[in-house]
Enzyme design. Structure first.
Site, PDB file in Angstrom:
ATOM      1  CB  THR A  10      -0.916  -0.050   1.261  1.00 34.34           C
ATOM      2  OG1 THR A  10      -0.340   0.478   2.343  1.00 34.34           O
ATOM      3  CG2 THR A  10      -1.594  -1.312   1.370  1.00 34.34           C
ATOM      4  CG  ASP A  11       1.521   5.727  -1.226  1.00 30.47           C
ATOM      5  OD1 ASP A  11       2.534   5.944  -0.283  1.00 30.47           O
ATOM      6  OD2 ASP A  11       1.535   6.332  -2.271  1.00 30.47           O
ATOM      7  CD1 TRP A  12       0.969   8.410   5.207  1.00 32.42           C
ATOM      8  CD2 TRP A  12       2.960   7.556   5.407  1.00 32.42           C
ATOM      9  NE1 TRP A  12       1.546   8.670   6.605  1.00 32.42           N
ATOM     10  CE2 TRP A  12       2.809   8.146   6.582  1.00 32.42           C
ATOM     11  CE3 TRP A  12       4.073   6.885   5.320  1.00 32.42           C
ATOM     12  CZ2 TRP A  12       3.988   8.447   7.536  1.00 32.42           C
ATOM     13  CZ3 TRP A  12       5.221   7.095   6.090  1.00 32.42           C
ATOM     14  CH2 TRP A  12       5.047   7.920   7.204  1.00 32.42           C
TER      15      TRP A  12
END
Length: 758
Positions: free
Chosen positions: A315-317
């Site tokens: 995932t991203d942040w």
């Protein structure tokens, strides 16, 4: 003594691996092996792991979580917190750590972090090495003294894949020299929305150019096979459709029909997967109303089943958290985790707590997610760690990286900047200028390494001057160093504020030439959202008032994205686009201004004339119709692929090997390029193809091949470029890539040649 210590750690890790090899595989693992064999060693490790340990492998935490102080407010100097680290390794069994504690560290501190972290990981908990990830976007921007290259958009402007490969290779080397084996790069999103804050992080608007650069970058990061100790795992960003938000604002909705998604936004990822890219980061936004982190059709059906990707999907942040907090497709974290895992996520960049772990463990314990699903992700994660050699050598031989930040590496960055800078206007051959000329250097980008580098430079947004590279030169400093005349400096204005204009006007009267460096505040992601592409009024005023003095004006653009310069362009004799050229950008521009190097960059995007007319070069025929029913609606400031030189080139003898081709054939294109000037130079031969009639409305033209060449003054080069006929295809109404029979026209410069596909 140190070598023995590192060896003992490696043997400890190997001992653990071999002790697992006799374990039985689960039924789920056996089913997975029918599709792809990740190896007996990995299967054996998974067979010994508990649910908690498997979830831990799928967890990526921010460095702040295991550091002294509070998240985003760490104590200085930075140190790991032993109790927090103990909890991460022995209670949560964390598989990955990312990021930096707010700002760049030197190599000695990275060495301390990696040794302490990996020593703990391989001797306690589940005894599996951590995979550390970092955003090394244009060089290892979070390690002091590293080599900083032009940002990706500038690298694309070189139209030279070999330079991109070299930049990636050096970045990989210096990343590993910092003890970090996983780089969250490259951005493979296509830059077709100029408002977007991450425009500068891409390889431009064109599919073919971006594919070519993507291929070179993956080769540079990972090498040709299994990455060695000087290579890293690449991370393709951001799958899929992230760069086309309707509003232009970061992480806002994109509405992209499947045909367009596959035609424009998928090919770079396809190319990278073919080259063996080991990891992928997911689009933080939504496409067609569905957050991509919850879209099984994209993350499993397309990425895994169709494209055959075998590595880690991270995932991203905070993007699982955002499924309930921002997207509102889940009521809480537990439901968000269920959506993301079922969609196909392998690793959660949570990253500031352990809410992901707790939710996923509970979901598995209650039978809502099968443990076999954890096995799938763990298998991919462990396989990537194995590919990187982390089981054999979790801690690198730090002293073996003698070329870190070397002159050789910095020369490579300089060469990349030199080939990226694009001459857009040069009336009356104002450039190159004499070294003896008296020059006023002004503008908000003239004396700022921060503006010159952009975001992802020592800090996330790149605005903190205290971390700048000590011996790097700003544009003003480099010109002062290169010049033999008098060099004056005055900002003249701020990035958006009116100040210092009077001083600049006074100094301009003493100058032979005025160089105005226009810029944009460093920014990326949400902080980089803007309301308009219009250049700030203060910068327009600076050029306008200077032009009233009658002095020759050279404008250097140092921008994150194509800000509108329509009012400025007529006032300047010469204009160069520097993009965000990095630490060596000042020196590069100085060498070009004084004629030591001939500019050879070409625009990797269409430069708009108006902020309300953002039409790419490969537009449709209906987009050429103007209000008077003519064909002049497409009227950008400068077209994609445009760029001047101090040399002049003429094209002749364009030919194709034959007039008719089959679907599986290769088109052989030949053209002569003559340097008709007295200055040696580089030229990019750009081949565009027009599909006359197609079942999906064809573009007016598409780039289908290119090559950058060097031609001596007065000499001629014959260039032959091969284009597979399959490259001329498109995605049809059934979302299938096809090549249809019919008539085509090939164009190079002002020459054309017709051919047919049967």
């Amino acid at each position: 003594m140190k070598n023995k210590f590192l060896l003992s750690l490696g043997l400890l890790s190997l001992a653990f691996v071999h002790s697992c090899e006799s374990s039985e595989n689960t039924e789920a693992i056996a089913q997975e092996e029918q599709e792809f064999n990740y190896g007996q060693t990995i299967d054996s490790i998974i067979a010994r792991m508990t649910i908690e340990q498997k979830v831990g492998q799928m967890t990526q935490i921010n460095l702040d979580v295991i550091s002294e102080g509070e998240i985003f407010a760490l104590k200085e100097p930075h140190r790991l917190d032993s109790s927090k680290l103990d909890s991460a390794i022995n209670h949560f069994y964390v598989g990955s750590v990312l990021n930096v504690g707010g700002h760049t560290y030197d190599r000695n501190h990275w060495k301390e972090i990696i040794i302490e972290l990996q020593t703990k990981a391989i001797s306690e908990g589940n005894r599996i090495p951590i995979i550390y990830g970092i955003d090394a976007i244009h060089g290892v921007n979070y390690t002091a003294g590293s080599t900083l290259f032009p940002q990706q958009i500038g690298q694309a402007a070189t139209w030279n894949p070999e330079l991109v490969k070299t930049a990636a290779s050096i970045t990989a080397y210096e990343c590993r020299a910092s003890g970090i084996p996983w780089n969250f790069s490259p951005v493979l999103d296509l830059a077709r929305q100029p408002l977007w804050s991450r425009f500068f992080e891409t390889y431009g608007e064109d599919v073919y150019l971006a594919k070519s650069m993507s291929r070179a970058c993956i080769e540079g990061y990972q090498g040709d096979g299994q990455p060695g100790p000087e290579k890293v795992a690449a991370c393709m960003k951001h799958f899929l459709g992230y760069s086309m938000p309707i509003s232009g604002k970061d992480r806002t909705p994109a509405w992209i029909p499947n045909i367009q998604l596959r035609e424009y936004f998928l090919p770079t990822f396809q190319e990278a997967i073919k080259k063996g890219a080991l990891t992928v980061m997911i689009n933080s936004g939504e496409v067609n109303g569905i957050p991509v982190h919850a879209d099984q059709s994209i993350l499993t059906d397309l990425l895994r089943d169709e494209l055959g990707f075998k590595g880690i999907a991270v995932t991203d942040w905070e993007d699982i958290i955002k499924l309930y907090r921002d997207h509102r497709v889940a009521k809480d974290m537990r439901e968000a985790v269920k959506l993301a895992i079922n969609a196909g996520i392998d690793m959660s960049m949570t990253p500031n707590d352990y809410s992901f772990n707790k939710a996923l463990i509970d979901l598995v314990r209650n039978g809502e997610i099968p443990e076999s699903r954890l096995d799938e992700s763990c298998r991919r994660i462990l396989w990537v760690k194995q590919q990187l050699g982390l089981f054999e050598q979790p801690i690198p031989e730090f002293d073996s990286y003698q070329k870190f930040g070397s002159k050789e590496h910095r020369n490579a960055a300089l060469n990349t900047a030199l080939e990226s800078i694009t001459l857009l206007k040069n009336d009356s051959e104002l450039l190159p200028m004499s070294k003896s000329a008296n020059v006023l250097v002004c503008g908000p980008a003239a004396n700022s390494l921060n503006v010159q580098n952009g975001a992802w430079t020592h800090t996330w947004q790149g605005v903190d001057e205290q971390y700048n590279t000590a011996d790097a030169k700003t544009i003003y400093q480099a010109i002062e160093e290169e010049s033999e005349g008098r060099v004056l400096f005055s900002p003249g204005c701020g990035l958006s504020e009116r100040n210092g204009l009077e001083v600049a006007l006074k100094q301009a009267k003493e100058a032979d030439v005025v160089l105005v460096c226009l810029g944009e505040i460093p920014s990326t992601e949400k902080p980089g959202d803007i309301e308009s592409l219009d250049l700030p009024k203060s910068q327009i005023e600076l050029v306008t008032e200077l032009s009233k003095l009658g002095k020759p004006i050279v404008v250097a653009l140092v921008l994150n994205r194509p800000m509108i310069v329509r009012e400025v362009e007529p006032l300047a004799g010469s204009i160069l686009h520097c993009y965000l050229p990095g630490d060596e950008g000042g020196r590069a521009l100085a060498k070009i201004l004084f004629g030591e190097v001939n500019p050879s960059g070409k625009l990797p995007f269409t430069y708009p004339r108006y902020s309300g007319s953002l039409v790419p070069y490969d537009h449709k025929y209906t987009e050429t119709l103007d209000k008077d029913f003519g064909r002049d609606a497409f009227n950008p400031q400068w077209e994609f692929g445009f760029g001047l030189s101090y040399s002049t080139f003429s094209y002749s003898n364009l030919s194709v090997a034959k007039k008719s081709y089959g679907i599986g054939d290769t088109l052989d294109v030949s053209v002569d390029v003559t340097n008709t000037s007295e200055i040696e130079g580089r030229e990019v031969v750009e081949i565009f193809v027009t599909d006359r009639v197609a079942s999906i409305t064809p573009s007016v033209k598409r780039l289908r091949g290119f090559r950058k060449i060097f031609v001596e003054a007065g000499e001629k080069a014959t260039v032959v470029i091969q284009i597979p006929i399959d490259e001329l295809g498109f995605v049809n109404k059934d979302a299938v890539h096809v090549v249809e029979a019919g008539d085509f026209q090939l164009s190079v410069d002002n020459l054309t040649a017709d051919f047919r596909v049967e």
